[in-house]
Design a protein around this motif. Sequence first.
Motif, PDB file in Angstrom:
ATOM      1  N   MET A 104      26.728  41.789 -16.544  1.00 13.34           N
ATOM      2  CA  MET A 104      25.703  40.982 -15.631  1.00 13.34           C
ATOM      3  C   MET A 104      24.647  41.946 -14.972  1.00 13.34           C
ATOM      4  O   MET A 104      23.822  41.786 -14.923  1.00 13.34           O
ATOM      5  CB  MET A 104      26.537  40.401 -14.591  1.00 13.34           C
ATOM      6  CG  MET A 104      26.028  39.043 -13.950  1.00 13.34           C
ATOM      7  SD  MET A 104      25.777  37.848 -15.344  1.00 13.34           S
ATOM      8  CE  MET A 104      25.131  36.564 -14.404  1.00 13.34           C
ATOM      9  N   HIS A 105      25.415  43.315 -14.762  1.00 12.31           N
ATOM     10  CA  HIS A 105      24.530  44.182 -14.181  1.00 12.31           C
ATOM     11  C   HIS A 105      23.325  44.312 -15.024  1.00 12.31           C
ATOM     12  O   HIS A 105      22.158  44.618 -14.943  1.00 12.31           O
ATOM     13  CB  HIS A 105      25.166  45.434 -13.843  1.00 12.31           C
ATOM     14  CG  HIS A 105      24.464  46.560 -13.366  1.00 12.31           C
ATOM     15  ND1 HIS A 105      24.543  47.785 -13.826  1.00 12.31           N
ATOM     16  CD2 HIS A 105      23.820  46.603 -12.143  1.00 12.31           C
ATOM     17  CE1 HIS A 105      23.645  48.604 -12.979  1.00 12.31           C
ATOM     18  NE2 HIS A 105      23.305  47.931 -12.016  1.00 12.31           N
ATOM     19  N   LEU A 106      23.773  44.760 -16.214  1.00 14.91           N
ATOM     20  CA  LEU A 106      22.917  45.108 -17.597  1.00 14.91           C
ATOM     21  C   LEU A 106      21.709  43.839 -17.646  1.00 14.91           C
ATOM     22  O   LEU A 106      20.732  44.092 -17.812  1.00 14.91           O
ATOM     23  CB  LEU A 106      23.523  45.277 -18.834  1.00 14.91           C
ATOM     24  CG  LEU A 106      22.636  45.862 -19.917  1.00 14.91           C
ATOM     25  CD1 LEU A 106      22.280  47.243 -19.546  1.00 14.91           C
ATOM     26  CD2 LEU A 106      23.718  45.945 -21.260  1.00 14.91           C
ATOM     27  N   PHE A 107      22.312  42.688 -17.554  1.00 13.17           N
ATOM     28  CA  PHE A 107      21.456  41.559 -17.673  1.00 13.17           C
ATOM     29  C   PHE A 107      20.346  41.512 -16.588  1.00 13.17           C
ATOM     30  O   PHE A 107      19.234  41.301 -17.095  1.00 13.17           O
ATOM     31  CB  PHE A 107      22.365  40.035 -17.444  1.00 13.17           C
ATOM     32  CG  PHE A 107      21.298  38.937 -17.522  1.00 13.17           C
ATOM     33  CD1 PHE A 107      20.747  38.280 -18.545  1.00 13.17           C
ATOM     34  CD2 PHE A 107      21.293  38.315 -16.369  1.00 13.17           C
ATOM     35  CE1 PHE A 107      19.800  37.322 -18.543  1.00 13.17           C
ATOM     36  CE2 PHE A 107      20.381  37.307 -16.092  1.00 13.17           C
ATOM     37  CZ  PHE A 107      19.805  36.683 -17.158  1.00 13.17           C
ATOM     38  N   ARG A 148      19.252  44.223 -15.085  1.00 13.67           N
ATOM     39  CA  ARG A 148      18.452  45.268 -15.139  1.00 13.67           C
ATOM     40  C   ARG A 148      17.495  44.939 -16.117  1.00 13.67           C
ATOM     41  O   ARG A 148      16.050  45.235 -16.173  1.00 13.67           O
ATOM     42  CB  ARG A 148      19.115  46.573 -15.488  1.00 13.67           C
ATOM     43  CG  ARG A 148      18.842  47.889 -14.718  1.00 13.67           C
ATOM     44  CD  ARG A 148      19.665  49.045 -15.035  1.00 13.67           C
ATOM     45  NE  ARG A 148      19.870  49.297 -16.323  1.00 13.67           N
ATOM     46  CZ  ARG A 148      20.880  50.306 -16.821  1.00 13.67           C
ATOM     47  NH1 ARG A 148      21.452  50.776 -15.769  1.00 13.67           N
ATOM     48  NH2 ARG A 148      20.825  50.670 -18.050  1.00 13.67           N
ATOM     49  N   ARG A 149      17.639  44.236 -17.229  1.00 11.05           N
ATOM     50  CA  ARG A 149      16.975  43.944 -18.586  1.00 11.05           C
ATOM     51  C   ARG A 149      15.916  42.997 -17.873  1.00 11.05           C
ATOM     52  O   ARG A 149      14.726  43.131 -18.258  1.00 11.05           O
ATOM     53  CB  ARG A 149      17.647  43.539 -19.637  1.00 11.05           C
ATOM     54  CG  ARG A 149      18.368  44.599 -20.212  1.00 11.05           C
ATOM     55  CD  ARG A 149      18.575  44.142 -21.672  1.00 11.05           C
ATOM     56  NE  ARG A 149      19.316  45.398 -22.615  1.00 11.05           N
ATOM     57  CZ  ARG A 149      20.179  44.882 -23.348  1.00 11.05           C
ATOM     58  NH1 ARG A 149      20.872  44.011 -23.487  1.00 11.05           N
ATOM     59  NH2 ARG A 149      20.766  46.171 -23.809  1.00 11.05           N
ATOM     60  N   LEU A 150      16.045  41.768 -17.155  1.00  7.84           N
ATOM     61  CA  LEU A 150      15.385  40.950 -16.674  1.00  7.84           C
ATOM     62  C   LEU A 150      14.445  41.705 -15.893  1.00  7.84           C
ATOM     63  O   LEU A 150      13.164  41.392 -15.889  1.00  7.84           O
ATOM     64  CB  LEU A 150      16.389  40.031 -15.681  1.00  7.84           C
ATOM     65  CG  LEU A 150      15.362  38.825 -15.068  1.00  7.84           C
ATOM     66  CD1 LEU A 150      15.007  38.083 -16.387  1.00  7.84           C
ATOM     67  CD2 LEU A 150      16.135  38.076 -14.404  1.00  7.84           C
ATOM     68  N   LYS A 175       8.750  43.595 -14.675  1.00  6.51           N
ATOM     69  CA  LYS A 175       8.237  44.696 -14.642  1.00  6.51           C
ATOM     70  C   LYS A 175       6.909  44.935 -15.637  1.00  6.51           C
ATOM     71  O   LYS A 175       5.848  45.116 -15.481  1.00  6.51           O
ATOM     72  CB  LYS A 175       9.023  45.826 -14.405  1.00  6.51           C
ATOM     73  CG  LYS A 175       8.284  47.141 -13.609  1.00  6.51           C
ATOM     74  CD  LYS A 175       9.305  48.091 -13.051  1.00  6.51           C
ATOM     75  CE  LYS A 175       8.655  49.353 -13.545  1.00  6.51           C
ATOM     76  NZ  LYS A 175       9.414  50.423 -13.734  1.00  6.51           N
ATOM     77  N   ASP A 176       7.592  44.825 -16.860  1.00  6.37           N
ATOM     78  CA  ASP A 176       6.301  45.177 -17.778  1.00  6.37           C
ATOM     79  C   ASP A 176       5.340  43.926 -18.021  1.00  6.37           C
ATOM     80  O   ASP A 176       4.418  44.077 -18.269  1.00  6.37           O
ATOM     81  CB  ASP A 176       7.159  44.919 -19.223  1.00  6.37           C
ATOM     82  CG  ASP A 176       7.875  46.363 -19.314  1.00  6.37           C
ATOM     83  OD1 ASP A 176       7.930  47.078 -18.574  1.00  6.37           O
ATOM     84  OD2 ASP A 176       8.962  46.316 -20.403  1.00  6.37           O
ATOM     85  N   PHE A 177       5.901  42.660 -17.544  1.00  7.88           N
ATOM     86  CA  PHE A 177       4.803  41.581 -17.524  1.00  7.88           C
ATOM     87  C   PHE A 177       3.883  41.772 -16.393  1.00  7.88           C
ATOM     88  O   PHE A 177       2.758  41.614 -16.685  1.00  7.88           O
ATOM     89  CB  PHE A 177       5.645  40.098 -17.486  1.00  7.88           C
ATOM     90  CG  PHE A 177       4.661  39.276 -17.252  1.00  7.88           C
ATOM     91  CD1 PHE A 177       4.372  38.807 -18.405  1.00  7.88           C
ATOM     92  CD2 PHE A 177       4.539  38.458 -16.155  1.00  7.88           C
ATOM     93  CE1 PHE A 177       3.392  37.637 -18.520  1.00  7.88           C
ATOM     94  CE2 PHE A 177       3.817  37.259 -16.145  1.00  7.88           C
ATOM     95  CZ  PHE A 177       3.072  36.793 -17.308  1.00  7.88           C
TER      96      PHE A 177
END
Length: 230
Positions: free
Chosen positions: A1-4, A6-8, A13-15
């Motif tokens: 969940m933590h990784l999810f 972080r990716r989100l 951020k990239d957007f």
Amino acid sequence: MHLFFRRLFQTLKDFLFPPVCSACNSLLPYPLKYVCPACEINFVASYTAHGVVIPKMQYLKENYNLQEAFALYPFSKDGSIEKMLYALKYRGQKSVGVYFGKKLAAYLAKNLPPFDGLIGVPLHSKRKNLRGYNQVDIMGQTVEELLSIPYYPSVLKRVVSTPPLSQTTRDRRTVLANAFAGCFDALPPGGHFLLMDDIFTTGATLEACLNVLSSSSHYRFSIATIAYRI
Ligand SMILES: [Zn+2]
């Protein structure tokens, strides 16, 4: 969940803040994160690997009995490499350190036998606090992660704060004499270690570090920098 999450967060951020080229500031096409293809194509890779001898590096190699001495790229005024290293050191673009760490790791994996450890040229604590990080640590930690070679950020310590090269009028060697101290407790005896820095200019910084490191006869050393000033 933590990784999810972080990716989100990264995707958001990239957007909102799409990554730009650290050399020319143009927007980067997905999934590029560091430098655009137009800038990267100008890099002349593996400068010393093509048999080009850098006289000041050769001097250190012979005088300090180094196994290897090399730089990845020539560094010319206003070239992409200079702009990227500037962005890394003065514009907080830490990702450029990851980029060059990956390049160094790729070079080491392809060209050289494994090292027992990596040693970074340290910044004085005052400058490190001001910048928030030592750019060489980012490169070293990236190589450590990719090649499983331990990175030792604290073997050398910068005990005297020296002005940047551009602001020095006195002989660089005199300015740097006694600028570094060493603590070898963490290093396994008999090992071969790579001393690394970002830019090779006069060679005086690496020489001052090698003076400290060579005070112990238990180790072998090599030196590597990302760029070499031509
Ligand atoms: Zn670019």
